[in-house]
Design a protein around this motif. Structure first.
Motif, PDB file in Angstrom:
ATOM      1  N   ASP A  73       0.642  -1.189   0.006  1.00 15.50           N
ATOM      2  CA  ASP A  73      -0.345   0.036   0.369  1.00 15.50           C
ATOM      3  C   ASP A  73       1.070   1.545  -0.267  1.00 15.50           C
ATOM      4  N   ALA A  74       2.445   1.221   0.465  1.00 14.18           N
ATOM      5  CA  ALA A  74       2.766   1.887   0.188  1.00 14.18           C
ATOM      6  C   ALA A  74       3.468   2.643  -0.844  1.00 14.18           C
ATOM      7  N   ASP A  75       3.809   2.256  -1.635  1.00 23.00           N
ATOM      8  CA  ASP A  75       3.338   2.307  -2.651  1.00 23.00           C
ATOM      9  C   ASP A  75       2.886   2.870  -3.654  1.00 23.00           C
ATOM     10  N   ALA A  76       1.492   2.304  -3.362  1.00 21.73           N
ATOM     11  CA  ALA A  76       0.383   2.508  -4.034  1.00 21.73           C
ATOM     12  C   ALA A  76      -0.213   3.885  -3.668  1.00 21.73           C
ATOM     13  N   LYS A  77       0.137   3.891  -2.626  1.00 23.92           N
ATOM     14  CA  LYS A  77       0.077   5.464  -2.486  1.00 23.92           C
ATOM     15  C   LYS A  77       0.934   6.839  -2.854  1.00 23.92           C
ATOM     16  N   ILE A  78       1.965   6.600  -2.656  1.00 23.10           N
ATOM     17  CA  ILE A  78       3.232   7.056  -4.335  1.00 23.10           C
ATOM     18  C   ILE A  78       2.802   7.532  -5.798  1.00 23.10           C
ATOM     19  N   ALA A  79       2.086   6.280  -5.913  1.00 25.73           N
ATOM     20  CA  ALA A  79       1.825   5.967  -7.449  1.00 25.73           C
ATOM     21  C   ALA A  79       0.516   6.699  -7.819  1.00 25.73           C
ATOM     22  N   TYR A  80      -0.078   6.460  -7.004  1.00 23.97           N
ATOM     23  CA  TYR A  80      -1.197   7.227  -6.601  1.00 23.97           C
ATOM     24  C   TYR A  80      -1.001   9.073  -6.507  1.00 23.97           C
ATOM     25  N   GLN A  81       0.102   9.348  -6.149  1.00 27.59           N
ATOM     26  CA  GLN A  81       0.025  10.901  -6.520  1.00 27.59           C
ATOM     27  C   GLN A  81       1.063  11.567  -6.753  1.00 27.59           C
ATOM     28  N   HIS A  82       1.530  10.330  -8.604  1.00 21.89           N
ATOM     29  CA  HIS A  82       2.378  10.059  -9.012  1.00 21.89           C
ATOM     30  C   HIS A  82       0.685  10.792 -10.236  1.00 21.89           C
ATOM     31  N   TYR A  83       0.005   9.312 -10.582  1.00 15.83           N
ATOM     32  CA  TYR A  83      -1.105   9.093 -11.291  1.00 15.83           C
ATOM     33  C   TYR A  83      -2.149  10.913 -11.359  1.00 15.83           C
ATOM     34  N   THR A  84      -2.519  11.580  -9.942  1.00 15.93           N
ATOM     35  CA  THR A  84      -2.288  12.465  -9.914  1.00 15.93           C
ATOM     36  C   THR A  84      -2.231  13.505 -10.429  1.00 15.93           C
ATOM     37  N   LEU A  85      -0.884  13.833 -10.567  1.00 17.17           N
ATOM     38  CA  LEU A  85       0.014  14.962 -10.869  1.00 17.17           C
ATOM     39  C   LEU A  85       0.410  14.821 -12.586  1.00 17.17           C
ATOM     40  N   ALA A  86       0.118  13.692 -12.912  1.00 19.49           N
ATOM     41  CA  ALA A  86      -0.050  13.199 -14.770  1.00 19.49           C
ATOM     42  C   ALA A  86      -1.586  14.379 -14.747  1.00 19.49           C
ATOM     43  N   TRP A  87      -1.907  13.783 -14.116  1.00 16.97           N
ATOM     44  CA  TRP A  87      -3.223  14.836 -14.365  1.00 16.97           C
ATOM     45  C   TRP A  87      -3.628  15.532 -13.942  1.00 16.97           C
ATOM     46  N   VAL A  88      -3.281  16.804 -13.177  1.00 14.01           N
ATOM     47  CA  VAL A  88      -2.540  17.880 -12.946  1.00 14.01           C
ATOM     48  C   VAL A  88      -2.009  18.113 -14.461  1.00 14.01           C
ATOM     49  N   TYR A  89      -0.800  18.107 -14.507  1.00 18.65           N
ATOM     50  CA  TYR A  89       0.400  18.201 -16.311  1.00 18.65           C
ATOM     51  C   TYR A  89      -0.544  17.826 -16.882  1.00 18.65           C
ATOM     52  N   LEU A  90      -1.611  17.316 -17.132  1.00 18.96           N
ATOM     53  CA  LEU A  90      -2.747  17.415 -18.517  1.00 18.96           C
ATOM     54  C   LEU A  90      -3.659  18.753 -18.698  1.00 18.96           C
ATOM     55  N   ALA A  91      -3.789  18.809 -17.591  1.00 18.69           N
ATOM     56  CA  ALA A  91      -5.624  19.745 -17.393  1.00 18.69           C
ATOM     57  C   ALA A  91      -4.309  20.780 -17.503  1.00 18.69           C
ATOM     58  N   ASN A  92      -2.585  21.051 -16.927  1.00 18.35           N
ATOM     59  CA  ASN A  92      -2.151  22.612 -17.651  1.00 18.35           C
ATOM     60  C   ASN A  92      -1.614  22.472 -18.730  1.00 18.35           C
ATOM     61  N   ASN A  93      -2.120  21.888 -20.027  1.00 23.22           N
ATOM     62  CA  ASN A  93      -1.295  21.533 -20.802  1.00 23.22           C
ATOM     63  C   ASN A  93      -0.149  20.999 -21.312  1.00 23.22           C
ATOM     64  N   ASN A  94       0.219  20.006 -20.367  1.00 22.08           N
ATOM     65  CA  ASN A  94       2.041  19.869 -20.746  1.00 22.08           C
ATOM     66  C   ASN A  94       1.990  18.451 -20.516  1.00 22.08           C
ATOM     67  N   LYS A  95       1.475  17.933 -21.747  1.00 23.99           N
ATOM     68  CA  LYS A  95       1.695  16.587 -21.991  1.00 23.99           C
ATOM     69  C   LYS A  95       2.726  16.102 -21.685  1.00 23.99           C
ATOM     70  N   ILE A  96       3.928  16.317 -21.924  1.00 22.47           N
ATOM     71  CA  ILE A  96       5.352  15.457 -21.827  1.00 22.47           C
ATOM     72  C   ILE A  96       5.189  15.057 -19.758  1.00 22.47           C
ATOM     73  N   LEU A  97       5.057  15.770 -19.540  1.00 21.22           N
ATOM     74  CA  LEU A  97       5.551  15.626 -18.129  1.00 21.22           C
ATOM     75  C   LEU A  97       3.680  14.882 -17.417  1.00 21.22           C
TER      76      LEU A  97
END
Length: 105
Positions: A73-97
Protein backbone atom coordinates in the motif's frame (compact mmCIF):
# COMPACT_ATOMS: atom_id res chain seq x y z
CA UNK A 1 6.43 22.01 15.19
CA UNK A 2 6.02 22.46 11.42
CA UNK A 3 9.13 21.74 9.37
CA UNK A 4 9.86 25.20 7.97
CA UNK A 5 11.90 23.66 5.15
CA UNK A 6 8.74 22.23 3.61
CA UNK A 7 6.81 24.65 1.41
CA UNK A 8 3.79 22.50 0.56
CA UNK A 9 2.05 19.88 2.73
CA UNK A 10 3.88 20.77 5.93
CA UNK A 11 0.69 19.84 7.80
CA UNK A 12 0.78 16.30 6.37
CA UNK A 13 4.41 15.98 7.45
CA UNK A 14 3.54 17.12 10.97
CA UNK A 15 0.65 14.63 11.27
CA UNK A 16 2.83 11.78 10.00
CA UNK A 17 5.52 12.60 12.56
CA UNK A 18 2.91 12.76 15.34
CA UNK A 19 1.42 9.44 14.24
CA UNK A 20 4.84 7.77 14.29
CA UNK A 21 5.55 8.99 17.81
CA UNK A 22 2.19 8.62 19.57
CA UNK A 23 -0.66 6.11 19.47
CA UNK A 24 -3.29 6.88 16.87
CA UNK A 25 -6.77 5.39 16.76
CA UNK A 26 -9.28 5.15 13.96
CA UNK A 27 -12.77 6.54 14.40
CA UNK A 28 -15.53 6.06 11.86
CA UNK A 29 -17.17 9.21 13.22
CA UNK A 30 -16.46 12.22 10.94
CA UNK A 31 -14.49 14.81 12.88
CA UNK A 32 -13.71 17.17 10.01
CA UNK A 33 -14.90 18.05 6.55
CA UNK A 34 -12.93 18.76 3.42
CA UNK A 35 -14.27 21.18 0.89
CA UNK A 36 -13.24 20.33 -2.65
CA UNK A 37 -13.94 22.83 -5.39
CA UNK A 38 -12.67 23.88 -8.79
CA UNK A 39 -10.42 26.57 -7.31
CA UNK A 40 -8.69 24.10 -4.98
CA UNK A 41 -4.91 24.58 -5.19
CA UNK A 42 -4.23 20.87 -4.78
CA UNK A 43 -5.65 20.07 -8.16
CA UNK A 44 -4.31 23.09 -10.03
CA UNK A 45 -0.77 23.52 -8.75
CA UNK A 46 1.68 20.72 -9.60
CA UNK A 47 3.94 21.90 -6.76
CA UNK A 48 1.27 20.91 -4.21
CA UNK A 49 1.21 17.32 -5.48
CA UNK A 50 5.00 17.18 -5.86
CA UNK A 51 5.25 18.38 -2.25
CA UNK A 52 2.94 15.60 -1.10
CA UNK A 53 5.00 12.99 -2.98
CA UNK A 54 8.13 14.32 -1.26
CA UNK A 55 6.54 14.31 2.20
CA UNK A 56 5.20 10.77 1.80
CA UNK A 57 8.47 9.46 0.34
CA UNK A 58 10.46 11.11 3.12
CA UNK A 59 8.19 9.62 5.80
CA UNK A 60 8.64 6.14 4.33
CA UNK A 61 12.43 6.60 4.41
CA UNK A 62 12.54 8.08 7.95
CA UNK A 63 10.19 5.52 9.44
CA UNK A 64 11.05 2.01 8.16
CA UNK A 65 8.29 0.56 10.34
CA UNK A 66 5.74 2.56 8.37
CA UNK A 67 6.75 0.94 5.08
CA UNK A 68 6.65 -2.52 6.70
CA UNK A 69 3.23 -1.83 8.15
CA UNK A 70 1.77 -0.47 4.92
CA UNK A 71 3.44 -3.08 2.72
CA UNK A 72 2.51 -2.70 -0.94
CA UNK A 73 0.00 0.00 0.00
CA UNK A 74 2.96 2.36 0.59
CA UNK A 75 4.04 2.14 -3.05
CA UNK A 76 0.41 2.36 -4.19
CA UNK A 77 -0.07 5.62 -2.28
CA UNK A 78 3.00 7.18 -3.91
CA UNK A 79 1.95 5.85 -7.33
CA UNK A 80 -1.52 7.36 -6.91
CA UNK A 81 0.03 10.77 -6.26
CA UNK A 82 2.04 10.46 -9.50
CA UNK A 83 -1.24 9.59 -11.24
CA UNK A 84 -2.85 12.71 -9.73
CA UNK A 85 0.17 14.78 -10.76
CA UNK A 86 -0.11 13.47 -14.31
CA UNK A 87 -3.71 14.71 -14.49
CA UNK A 88 -2.67 18.10 -13.10
CA UNK A 89 -0.01 18.40 -15.80
CA UNK A 90 -2.51 17.31 -18.43
CA UNK A 91 -5.00 19.92 -17.22
CA UNK A 92 -2.21 22.49 -17.54
CA UNK A 93 -1.54 21.26 -21.11
CA UNK A 94 1.91 19.86 -20.25
CA UNK A 95 1.63 16.55 -22.09
CA UNK A 96 5.31 15.64 -21.74
CA UNK A 97 5.32 15.74 -17.93
CA UNK A 98 1.85 14.17 -17.81
CA UNK A 99 3.09 11.20 -19.84
CA UNK A 100 6.15 10.88 -17.61
CA UNK A 101 4.05 10.66 -14.44
CA UNK A 102 1.42 8.40 -15.98
CA UNK A 103 4.35 6.06 -16.69
CA UNK A 104 5.30 6.00 -12.98
CA UNK A 105 1.76 5.05 -12.03
Amino acid sequence: MFDEGIVYNEDVDLWLRIAMKFPVVYSSYPSATVRLHGASLTYQNPDMVIGLIRVLSSALERFPGLKRELGSDADAKIAYQHYTLAWVYLANNNKILAKEHFGIY
